[in-house]
Design an enzyme around this catalytic site. Structure first.
Site, PDB file in Angstrom:
ATOM      1  N   ARG A   1       2.913  -9.601  -0.710  1.00  0.00           N
ATOM      2  CA  ARG A   1       3.051  -8.487  -1.659  1.00  0.00           C
ATOM      3  C   ARG A   1       3.998  -7.404  -1.170  1.00  0.00           C
ATOM      4  O   ARG A   1       4.406  -6.534  -1.930  1.00  0.00           O
ATOM      5  CB  ARG A   1       1.673  -7.901  -2.008  1.00  0.00           C
ATOM      6  CG  ARG A   1       0.939  -7.328  -0.824  1.00  0.00           C
ATOM      7  CD  ARG A   1      -0.535  -7.099  -1.138  1.00  0.00           C
ATOM      8  NE  ARG A   1      -0.842  -5.727  -1.507  1.00  0.00           N
ATOM      9  CZ  ARG A   1      -2.063  -5.214  -1.556  1.00  0.00           C
ATOM     10  NH1 ARG A   1      -3.114  -5.980  -1.284  1.00  0.00           N
ATOM     11  NH2 ARG A   1      -2.276  -3.975  -1.874  1.00  0.00           N
TER      12      ARG A   1
ATOM     13  N   GLU B   1     -10.691 -11.204  -4.551  1.00  0.00           N
ATOM     14  CA  GLU B   1      -9.251 -11.024  -4.337  1.00  0.00           C
ATOM     15  C   GLU B   1      -8.640 -12.186  -3.567  1.00  0.00           C
ATOM     16  O   GLU B   1      -7.495 -12.121  -3.126  1.00  0.00           O
ATOM     17  CB  GLU B   1      -8.967  -9.687  -3.646  1.00  0.00           C
ATOM     18  CG  GLU B   1      -9.767  -9.390  -2.409  1.00  0.00           C
ATOM     19  CD  GLU B   1      -9.496  -7.996  -1.841  1.00  0.00           C
ATOM     20  OE1 GLU B   1      -8.510  -7.350  -2.226  1.00  0.00           O
ATOM     21  OE2 GLU B   1     -10.276  -7.569  -0.979  1.00  0.00           O
TER      22      GLU B   1
ATOM     23  N   ARG C   1     -10.835   3.708  -1.331  1.00  0.00           N
ATOM     24  CA  ARG C   1     -10.333   2.908  -0.201  1.00  0.00           C
ATOM     25  C   ARG C   1     -10.704   3.642   1.086  1.00  0.00           C
ATOM     26  O   ARG C   1      -9.939   4.451   1.595  1.00  0.00           O
ATOM     27  CB  ARG C   1      -8.817   2.741  -0.309  1.00  0.00           C
ATOM     28  CG  ARG C   1      -8.352   1.834  -1.443  1.00  0.00           C
ATOM     29  CD  ARG C   1      -6.847   1.626  -1.384  1.00  0.00           C
ATOM     30  NE  ARG C   1      -6.392   0.489  -2.174  1.00  0.00           N
ATOM     31  CZ  ARG C   1      -5.881   0.582  -3.403  1.00  0.00           C
ATOM     32  NH1 ARG C   1      -5.762   1.749  -3.979  1.00  0.00           N
ATOM     33  NH2 ARG C   1      -5.483  -0.505  -4.045  1.00  0.00           N
TER      34      ARG C   1
ATOM     35  N   ARG D   1     -15.598   1.277  -0.994  1.00  0.00           N
ATOM     36  CA  ARG D   1     -15.295  -0.027  -0.396  1.00  0.00           C
ATOM     37  C   ARG D   1     -15.325   0.114   1.117  1.00  0.00           C
ATOM     38  O   ARG D   1     -14.779   1.082   1.659  1.00  0.00           O
ATOM     39  CB  ARG D   1     -13.920  -0.495  -0.863  1.00  0.00           C
ATOM     40  CG  ARG D   1     -13.580  -1.871  -0.334  1.00  0.00           C
ATOM     41  CD  ARG D   1     -12.296  -2.373  -0.920  1.00  0.00           C
ATOM     42  NE  ARG D   1     -11.136  -1.677  -0.375  1.00  0.00           N
ATOM     43  CZ  ARG D   1      -9.876  -1.933  -0.753  1.00  0.00           C
ATOM     44  NH1 ARG D   1      -9.641  -2.841  -1.669  1.00  0.00           N
ATOM     45  NH2 ARG D   1      -8.877  -1.286  -0.225  1.00  0.00           N
TER      46      ARG D   1
ATOM     47  N   CYS E   1      -9.551  -3.710 -10.298  1.00  0.00           N
ATOM     48  CA  CYS E   1      -9.088  -2.471  -9.652  1.00  0.00           C
ATOM     49  C   CYS E   1      -7.689  -2.616  -9.045  1.00  0.00           C
ATOM     50  O   CYS E   1      -7.167  -1.673  -8.463  1.00  0.00           O
ATOM     51  CB  CYS E   1     -10.081  -2.006  -8.597  1.00  0.00           C
ATOM     52  SG  CYS E   1     -10.268  -3.146  -7.238  1.00  0.00           S
TER      53      CYS E   1
ATOM     54  N   ASN F   1      -4.035  -7.249  -6.607  1.00  0.00           N
ATOM     55  CA  ASN F   1      -2.903  -7.131  -5.671  1.00  0.00           C
ATOM     56  C   ASN F   1      -2.940  -8.275  -4.659  1.00  0.00           C
ATOM     57  O   ASN F   1      -1.934  -8.925  -4.384  1.00  0.00           O
ATOM     58  CB  ASN F   1      -2.966  -5.811  -4.899  1.00  0.00           C
ATOM     59  CG  ASN F   1      -2.989  -4.616  -5.814  1.00  0.00           C
ATOM     60  OD1 ASN F   1      -2.556  -4.717  -6.949  1.00  0.00           O
ATOM     61  ND2 ASN F   1      -3.501  -3.499  -5.341  1.00  0.00           N
ATOM     62  N   ASP F   2      -4.136  -8.504  -4.115  1.00  0.00           N
ATOM     63  CA  ASP F   2      -4.269  -9.590  -3.147  1.00  0.00           C
ATOM     64  C   ASP F   2      -4.428 -10.939  -3.833  1.00  0.00           C
ATOM     65  O   ASP F   2      -3.920 -11.945  -3.354  1.00  0.00           O
ATOM     66  CB  ASP F   2      -5.469  -9.330  -2.226  1.00  0.00           C
ATOM     67  CG  ASP F   2      -5.091  -8.404  -1.087  1.00  0.00           C
ATOM     68  OD1 ASP F   2      -4.005  -8.606  -0.497  1.00  0.00           O
ATOM     69  OD2 ASP F   2      -5.855  -7.469  -0.782  1.00  0.00           O
TER      70      ASP F   2
ATOM     71  N   HIS G   1       0.807  -1.225   0.000  1.00  0.00           N
ATOM     72  CA  HIS G   1       0.000   0.000   0.000  1.00  0.00           C
ATOM     73  C   HIS G   1       0.834   1.266   0.000  1.00  0.00           C
ATOM     74  O   HIS G   1       0.435   2.278  -0.570  1.00  0.00           O
ATOM     75  CB  HIS G   1      -0.998  -0.027   1.150  1.00  0.00           C
ATOM     76  CG  HIS G   1      -2.090  -0.999   0.882  1.00  0.00           C
ATOM     77  ND1 HIS G   1      -2.099  -2.268   1.410  1.00  0.00           N
ATOM     78  CD2 HIS G   1      -3.146  -0.924   0.053  1.00  0.00           C
ATOM     79  CE1 HIS G   1      -3.135  -2.914   0.932  1.00  0.00           C
ATOM     80  NE2 HIS G   1      -3.792  -2.133   0.123  1.00  0.00           N
TER      81      HIS G   1
END
Ligand code: PEP
Ligand code: MG
Length: 555
Positions: free
Chosen positions: A467, A433, A300, A336, A504, A456-457, A194
């Site tokens: 990650r 995810e 987010r 989200r 996303c 990403n996840d 992040h």
């Protein structure tokens, strides 16, 4: 003048920064609960009381701001916090922990908070239960006020500094942004952690894989960081300074031109339109790129918590969501729900052995339902003013989705009974995810209106690669056939049921991977706003036929 030293790391966010270095040691920021000796008791009580005074002043200042803006409910909330701060029972309990258990102030607050949490969880009425959030807010404010040592260290942060730290957390990126940091260097970290996502969104260079403890920053006045090549120059020569200043200028001119050119709609070389939305955080000032996006594909919301370092109340959230919807007019805004936990953790008192496999995101909200309810109320109330969508992160099983949906139904009913206006048909989405969610997407789709793939996840959980671990960056491969097969499965199932689907994760912002996504049938993406033009340009250069061929080979 000391001679020039060149270091090499892994550049994970492009850009050039030239400025004074600042080394940050993590321990200075963490809240350190612990024990004290008899002789320190009086001082510790005094320290705690000073924290109360400081928090009191902060709340009073906040109160004055709200008064100016005439926000009625916000005022009531601050008043409640002012009362709680000096609540006799609360104060007595904390002071007893200091004087009798010999806890330091931090440990005393955390122990008292845990006791209150236990008492509140036994209450039957969810409304009363939810008031625990306010106590938690007050406790967090006190803990922050106690961490004055951190402040002093941070106060030394020079303007426009390059920030060196062993690890950079998501919350670090928020306060460093306010402090005007211009670049990052750390040992740990990966392109989709992040902190990197935040740095990229701000256009700041970030280099990982550098043993920061070995960098003699104390004797340096200037460093150059080149996020493209991963090169760090300590004490650069005059010649190097001039070269990099020129490159920096050229880069900035190119960036601002790109931002202007980003307005055109995204269409593939074979004429198929691709919807491009933006991923944004609380601290992003929507502005220069508003015109260039089809909406916000991912807000987010946990960034509010990271930025304030406090859990925002329903009212505070409502103001944020409404403002976002107002700014976007009728364009969709996907909010989200809090994706806290993992590397997005502000509560230093909660430690888990495996935070990424732990009490994260929706799991956390289902344990702390008062937080979920407050957030859903805030989003629903704001939904009256624009095109809000709700997105649930880290859904791993159908039961989880059904449980959040039942809380949503409850909250909707509550609002109806209180005659509060909201969009009854607000679209509900589910993040895909985690591999388990991808594999049962046919079941998930029956209960929601849209899907969003968080690559990403999805990558980290599919190939078991953290990650944020710089040692494993070479293994973190979004083109791993297992990842692509999961995306293809979700894409096919969604197409079969006409369920809107977007991607996303950072994979969609990366032009190396974007063609594969198009080849897997993805027609909607949400990207880092800084890369809007680059992404749109890449889309305009590829035909879906070529993209499909690429994807088939990779599968
Ligand atoms: C993702 O996992 O791809 C995603 C978009 O969510 P986050 O990066 O916030 O975990
Ligand atoms: Mg995610």
């Amino acid at each position: 003048m000391p001679s020039e030293i060149v270091l090499k790391g892994i550049g994970i966010c492009p850009g050039i920064a030239i400025g004074p270095p600042f080394v940050f040691t993590k321990t200075t920021l963490e809240i350190c609960p612990g024990l004290i000796e008899d002789k320190d008791i009086t001082n510790e009580v005094a320290r705690y009381r000073r924290a109360i005074q400081k928090s009191h002043k902060e709340l009073e200042a906040l109160r004055r701001e709200f008064l100016q803006d005439l926000v009625g409910e916000g005022l009531a909330l601050i008043d409640a916090h002012l009362v709680l701060l000096r609540d006799p029972e609360w104060m007595k309990s904390i002071e007893e922990h200091i004087t009798e258990q010999k806890n330091n102030a931090e440990a005393a607050i955390l122990a008292t908070l845990a006791h209150y949490k236990e008492c509140f969880s036994r209450l039957k009425d969810p409304l009363f239960q939810s008031r625990f959030t306010d106590i938690q807010d007050v406790a967090n404010r006190l803990l922050k006020a106690l961490s004055h040592r951190t402040k002093r260290k941070i106060d030394k942060l020079p303007p426009s500094a390059v920030f060196f730290s062993d690890e950079i957390s998501t919350s670090d990126t928020f306060w460093t942004k306010k402090a005007g940091v211009i670049g990052f260097v750390s040992r740990k970290g990966g392109p989709t952690c992040h902190a990197a996502i935040m740095a990229r969104a701000q256009g700041l260079p970030y280099i990982v894989g550098v043993d920061v403890s070995q960098v003699p920053v104390d004797i340096l006045d200037t460093v150059i960081v080149d996020g493209e090549t991963g090169v760090i120059i300590l004490n650069p020569t005059l010649e190097h300074r001039e070269t990099f200043y020129t490159r920096q200028k050229e880069l900035k001119a190119y960036e601002s031109k790109k931002l202007k050119d980003a307005a055109q709609t995204a269409v593939t070389a074979c004429g198929v339109p691709i919807s491009v939305k933006a991923n944004v955080d609380y601290s992003d000032k929507l502005g220069p790129f508003n015109h260039a996006i089809d909406g916000i594909g991912l807000f987010r919301s946990e960034s509010i918590v990271m930025d304030l370092r406090l859990m925002p109340s329903e009212e505070e959230q409502f103001i944020v969501y409404k403002e976002l919807l107002d700014k976007m007019g009728q364009k969709p805004v996907v909010i989200r729900t809090f994706d806290l936990g993992g590397d997005k953790n502000v509560h230093h008192n909660t430690t888990e052995d495996n935070p990424f496999l732990g009490c994260r995101a929706t799991r956390l909200l289902l344990r702390e339902k008062h937080l979920l309810r407050a957030q859903l109320r805030a989003i629903l109330r704001a939904s009256y003013f624009g095109t809000a969508h709700i997105l649930f992160p880290m859904i791993c099983a159908l039961d989880e989705l059904l449980e959040v949906l039942s809380v949503l139904d409850d909250v909707k009913q509550e609002l109806r009974e209180s005659h509060v206006a909201f969009n009854e048909k607000i679209p509900i989405g589910c993040m895909i995810e985690v591999p388990s969610a991808a594999l049962i997407v046919d079941k998930i789709m029956r209960h929601c209106d849209f899907l969003s793939i968080g690559t990403n996840d999805l990558v980290q959980y599919t190939i078991a690669v953290d990650r944020g671990n710089s040692l494993l960056n070479h293994l973190y491969n979004p083109l791993h056939p297992a990842v692509l097969r999961l995306i293809e499965h979700v894409s096919k199932e969604a197409a079969l049921k006409n369920c809107p689907l977007s991607v996303c994760g950072e994979m969609a912002s990366d032009v190396r991977y974007l063609p594969y996504l198009l080849g897997l049938g993805i027609k909607e993406i949400s990207v880092n706003p800084r890369l809007l033009h680059t992404v749109k340009e890449a889309i305009s250069q590829i035909t879906l036929l070529d993209a499909r061929e690429l994807a088939v080979n990779a599968l």
